[in-house]
Design a protein around this motif. Structure first.
Motif, PDB file in Angstrom:
ATOM      1  N   ARG A  14      98.530  47.967 -89.323  1.00 55.85           N
ATOM      2  CA  ARG A  14      98.224  49.310 -89.826  1.00 55.85           C
ATOM      3  C   ARG A  14      96.903  49.816 -89.258  1.00 55.85           C
ATOM      4  O   ARG A  14      96.785  50.982 -88.863  1.00 55.85           O
ATOM      5  CB  ARG A  14      98.151  49.295 -91.358  1.00 55.85           C
ATOM      6  N   ASP A  17      97.274  50.756 -85.591  1.00 52.54           N
ATOM      7  CA  ASP A  17      98.041  51.998 -85.472  1.00 52.54           C
ATOM      8  C   ASP A  17      97.187  53.210 -85.844  1.00 52.54           C
ATOM      9  O   ASP A  17      97.316  54.286 -85.251  1.00 52.54           O
ATOM     10  CB  ASP A  17      99.284  51.943 -86.356  1.00 52.54           C
ATOM     11  N   LYS A  18      96.314  53.033 -86.822  1.00 58.73           N
ATOM     12  CA  LYS A  18      95.415  54.130 -87.200  1.00 58.73           C
ATOM     13  C   LYS A  18      94.451  54.457 -86.060  1.00 58.73           C
ATOM     14  O   LYS A  18      94.165  55.630 -85.783  1.00 58.73           O
ATOM     15  CB  LYS A  18      94.632  53.753 -88.459  1.00 58.73           C
ATOM     16  N   PHE A  21      96.431  56.254 -83.362  1.00 62.76           N
ATOM     17  CA  PHE A  21      96.725  57.626 -83.785  1.00 62.76           C
ATOM     18  C   PHE A  21      95.482  58.509 -83.652  1.00 62.76           C
ATOM     19  O   PHE A  21      95.556  59.649 -83.175  1.00 62.76           O
ATOM     20  CB  PHE A  21      97.215  57.626 -85.232  1.00 62.76           C
ATOM     21  N   HIS A 120     100.727  57.042 -82.499  1.00 59.21           N
ATOM     22  CA  HIS A 120     100.335  55.649 -82.712  1.00 59.21           C
ATOM     23  C   HIS A 120     101.041  54.706 -81.738  1.00 59.21           C
ATOM     24  O   HIS A 120     100.727  53.515 -81.697  1.00 59.21           O
ATOM     25  CB  HIS A 120     100.655  55.219 -84.149  1.00 59.21           C
ATOM     26  N   SER A 121     101.989  55.231 -80.951  1.00 58.89           N
ATOM     27  CA  SER A 121     102.766  54.399 -80.030  1.00 58.89           C
ATOM     28  C   SER A 121     102.252  54.580 -78.604  1.00 58.89           C
ATOM     29  O   SER A 121     102.423  55.649 -78.005  1.00 58.89           O
ATOM     30  CB  SER A 121     104.252  54.770 -80.106  1.00 58.89           C
ATOM     31  N   TYR A 283     109.157  51.382 -89.663  1.00 57.30           N
ATOM     32  CA  TYR A 283     107.805  50.874 -89.892  1.00 57.30           C
ATOM     33  C   TYR A 283     107.771  49.950 -91.105  1.00 57.30           C
ATOM     34  O   TYR A 283     107.146  48.889 -91.085  1.00 57.30           O
ATOM     35  CB  TYR A 283     106.853  52.048 -90.089  1.00 57.30           C
TER      36      TYR A 283
END
Length: 339
Positions: A14, A17-18, A21, A120-121, A283
């Protein structure tokens, strides 16, 4: 290894990913600012970022045997655009070719292949970037670059419109150069590896992907044997048609602007659809799976630790019993001596 287990933890995923992003959003905010304030930086920004993203993608794809994807036309066009920016900025022929290829098949691929801006990818952001950044860079060079005397990009001088026939000829010639090389070195020479599943290419991916729908069906019109040749013919027609539109985008500033903004909105819409319809479910499953893997690893380590502890305890017990046995003769000998 411990760090790999840590990287798989749901909380770490998480957090990463943050960060991704946030960086993606920062990119979306900073790029328009750089274009408006320092347009002369854009060629360098494009070169720097695209180089990093493509190199990272190579190593990530290499581990999955997907690195043949980097031989696709979109990467070829990115390389040719960089060659124009730094090696042949005076070449009107190359300018016409890269403009048509970048604003034609490369840009329209965002719509055709549903590129999604999923911040985020890294993989999806890279896909959008390699299709969107070259036409944006050339857009800045064409309309916004602060060089009224055309000393840096002299090919633009005295060329308010692209010559239709020569530009199309050079663009299609570049495309065919890539296509022939790709067919010989990938489709033919790597045929056995591809057939055995050791390598994956965009052709095998698209032709066998149910989501490709109409494209896959049309490519198989003449059977499996000729599907790749048919697809190559389809791609040639697609390239030619999209290049025709690109001729207009060079001539009209507003059309060029609306076109690029529209492409960006398409990628954003695709990204929103992905978040709402796909990602939210995937997710949660991914995090649950990672949590299970970490729990299993911890449990396995605990069992191994307990087994080692039990083994050590058993060894100690045997040692105590052995000491007791040795003590008995000594005790008997002492008793006899006392007698």
């Amino acid at each position: 290894m411990i760090w790999k287990q840590q990287m798989k933890k749901a909380s770490v995923v998480r957090f990463m990913d943050k960060i991704a992003f946030t960086l993606g959003m920062l990119e979306c905010c900073c790029t328009p600012w750089v274009i408006s304030q320092y347009p002369e930086w854009i060629p360098f920004v494009h070169t720097f970022q695209s180089s990093i993203l493509i190199v990272v993608r190579y190593f990530l794809y290499k581990r999955k045997s997907w690195h043949f994807f980097l031989l696709d036309m979109c990467y070829f066009v990115n390389v040719v655009v960089i060659m124009y920016l730094y090696v042949f900025p005076q070449s009107q022929a190359l300018l016409g070719a890269v403009w048509l290829l970048s604003h034609g098949p490369l840009a329209f691929a965002i719509v055709t292949w549903r590129n999604s801006l999923v911040l985020h990818s890294l993989d999806k952001v890279t896909s959008v970037y390699i299709h969107m950044s070259p036409p944006i860079t050339l857009y800045v060079v064409r309309w916004l670059y602060p060089d009224p005397n055309y000393t840096r990009f002299s090919a633009l001088k005295d060329m308010p419109v692209l010559p239709t026939s020569s530009s199309l000829t050079y663009a299609i010639a570049l495309y065919l150069t890539w296509q022939v090389a790709y067919y010989v070195f990938v489709v033919v020479r790597q045929k056995e590896k591809i057939k055995a599943g050791k390598r994956v290419t965009s052709y095998t991916w698209l032709l066998n992907d149910p989501k490709a729908g109409v494209i896959s069906k049309v490519a198989h019109t003449f059977g499996e044997k000729y599907s790749i040749i048919t697809f190559m013919g389809m791609q040639l027609i697609y390239t030619f048609v999209t290049c025709l539109f690109a001729l207009l985008s060079y001539k009209y500033f507003r059309l060029n602007t609306v076109f690029l903004v529209g492409l960006f909105l398409v990628s954003v819409w695709n990204g929103a659809s992905y978040y709402m319809e796909v990602f939210s479910k995937q997710y949660e499953k991914q995090l649950n799976k990672l949590a299970e893997e970490v729990s299993s690893a911890v449990a396995a380590n605990q069992r191994a630790h307990d087994s080692a502890g039990a083994g050590a305890g058993e060894t100690t017990g045997n040692g105590d019993r052995h000491s007791s046995v040795e003590a008995e003769p000594q005790k008997s000998a002492s008793a006899k001596k006392d007698d």
